[in-house]
Design a protein around this motif. Structure first.
Motif, PDB file in Angstrom:
ATOM      1  N   LYS A  48      11.220   2.861  -2.878  1.00 57.06           N
ATOM      2  CA  LYS A  48      12.404   2.233  -2.276  1.00 57.06           C
ATOM      3  C   LYS A  48      12.008   1.144  -1.289  1.00 57.06           C
ATOM      4  O   LYS A  48      12.625   0.065  -1.247  1.00 57.06           O
ATOM      5  N   VAL A  49      10.979   1.388  -0.500  1.00 57.05           N
ATOM      6  CA  VAL A  49      10.485   0.396   0.457  1.00 57.05           C
ATOM      7  C   VAL A  49      10.027  -0.859  -0.275  1.00 57.05           C
ATOM      8  O   VAL A  49      10.341  -1.988   0.115  1.00 57.05           O
ATOM      9  N   LYS A  50       9.281  -0.666  -1.341  1.00 54.86           N
ATOM     10  CA  LYS A  50       8.798  -1.802  -2.131  1.00 54.86           C
ATOM     11  C   LYS A  50       9.964  -2.587  -2.726  1.00 54.86           C
ATOM     12  O   LYS A  50       9.986  -3.822  -2.698  1.00 54.86           O
ATOM     13  N   TYR A  51      10.938  -1.855  -3.255  1.00 56.85           N
ATOM     14  CA  TYR A  51      12.083  -2.498  -3.904  1.00 56.85           C
ATOM     15  C   TYR A  51      12.890  -3.326  -2.914  1.00 56.85           C
ATOM     16  O   TYR A  51      13.225  -4.490  -3.185  1.00 56.85           O
ATOM     17  N   GLU A  52      13.198  -2.746  -1.789  1.00 57.89           N
ATOM     18  CA  GLU A  52      14.027  -3.446  -0.798  1.00 57.89           C
ATOM     19  C   GLU A  52      13.329  -4.701  -0.273  1.00 57.89           C
ATOM     20  O   GLU A  52      13.958  -5.751  -0.116  1.00 57.89           O
ATOM     21  N   LYS A 110       0.814  -1.218   0.000  1.00 60.28           N
ATOM     22  CA  LYS A 110       0.000   0.000   0.000  1.00 60.28           C
ATOM     23  C   LYS A 110       0.852   1.275   0.000  1.00 60.28           C
ATOM     24  O   LYS A 110       0.337   2.366  -0.241  1.00 60.28           O
ATOM     25  N   SER A 111       2.138   1.104   0.269  1.00 60.62           N
ATOM     26  CA  SER A 111       3.036   2.263   0.365  1.00 60.62           C
ATOM     27  C   SER A 111       3.249   2.928  -0.991  1.00 60.62           C
ATOM     28  O   SER A 111       3.196   2.289  -2.038  1.00 60.62           O
ATOM     29  N   GLU A 112       3.514   4.219  -0.945  1.00 60.94           N
ATOM     30  CA  GLU A 112       3.867   4.965  -2.149  1.00 60.94           C
ATOM     31  C   GLU A 112       5.384   5.109  -2.276  1.00 60.94           C
ATOM     32  O   GLU A 112       5.881   5.722  -3.218  1.00 60.94           O
ATOM     33  N   ASP A 113       6.106   4.541  -1.321  1.00 62.12           N
ATOM     34  CA  ASP A 113       7.569   4.637  -1.289  1.00 62.12           C
ATOM     35  C   ASP A 113       8.165   3.515  -2.147  1.00 62.12           C
ATOM     36  O   ASP A 113       8.161   2.345  -1.760  1.00 62.12           O
TER      37      ASP A 113
END
Length: 264
Positions: A30-34, A25-28
């Motif tokens: 980098k968070v998704k990638y990591e 649900k995040s728009e970040d």
């Protein structure tokens, strides 16, 4: 399992799920990638594929785009989404022709099509497509570490196509359409001279020719029995120890008996 450890495992599982749901649900980016990369390394390909799917468009044209695209395609392959993985690997090959992962991508593109090949009795268009993809890979990367695997897959798929063609010829014989069976066998042997079904096809041709002769008008019988005798000679010439030898000898004995009637 001690109750304490059981509770710890439940807590870790919930924390992991919560982290994953938050990342979805995040728009970040980098968070998704990591998290996607970590899940990929842990073998949790279904979850990693969902995260990679969300961020692939965002990394297009960026330095990380190459890695994200490749890992997304691999995740899809690992969860057996072969149609989509084949498409994604194909996009990778087009988009990153100088990548260090180009051979792997090209191989897994072809293997994705290989995995979609149906059983021999079904339409074989997907099998033909897979053979073409694998052959293209073999031609482009003759020194690849995947070469042996690719050749094995080509052989397997080719055998599948040959079996379908042979079974069609056999089916004609089963339904007593002997002329069509003979023609199908002749085309089969011409199209696949090195086939593993060569011995089977030669015996099938003999059997069909003999059956056709027995069902023919009297004026056609002698010529057709002679053609069947030639088919027998060809079979035993190439396969003197044929698994069909006993049955073939019986057919030849009957042919000889029938031909003797025409010399009286």
């Amino acid at each position: 399992m001690p109750k304490f450890l059981y509770l710890v495992l439940i807590a870790i599982t919930f924390a992991s799920c919560s982290e994953y749901q938050k990342a979805l649900k995040s728009e970040d980016t980098k968070v998704k990638y990591e998290l996607a990369e970590r899940l990929y390394k842990e073998g949790k390909f279904k979850k990693s594929s969902r995260l990679f799917e969300q961020i692939v468009p965002r990394y297009r044209g960026k330095p990380q785009g190459e890695r994200v695209t490749f890992l997304y395609a691999r995740s899809l392959f690992e969860i057996e989404q072969f149609i989509v993985s084949g498409y994604q690997f194909e996009r990778f090959v087009r988009s990153y022709p100088k990548s260090d992962s180009i051979q792997s991508a090209a191989f897994y593109e072809a293997k994705s099509y290989y995995m979609e090949s149906p059983r021999y009795s079904i339409d074989q268009r997907e099998t033909i497509k897979a053979i073409n993809k694998l052959q293209s890979f073999i031609n482009n990367y003759p020194d690849s570490k995947y070469l042996d695997n690719a050749n094995v897959m080509v052989d397997e798929l080719t055998t599948k196509i040959e079996k379908k063609a042979y079974e069609i010829a056999k089916q004609y014989n089963t339904i007593s359409d002997y002329k069509s069976s003979i023609k199908a066998v002749e085309n089969f042997l011409s199209d696949y001279p090195g086939t593993s079904f060569r011995e089977d096809a030669m015996f099938l041709k003999l059997d069909a020719m003999y059956n056709l002769a027995t069902k023919s008008f009297a004026s056609l019988m002698e010529g057709r029995y002679n053609e069947a005798a030639s088919a027998y000679k060809t079979l035993v010439k190439f396969y003197p120890e044929s698994k069909y030898r006993e049955e073939a000898d019986k057919i030849m004995a009957s042919i000889t008996e029938e031909l003797a009637k025409f010399s009286k």
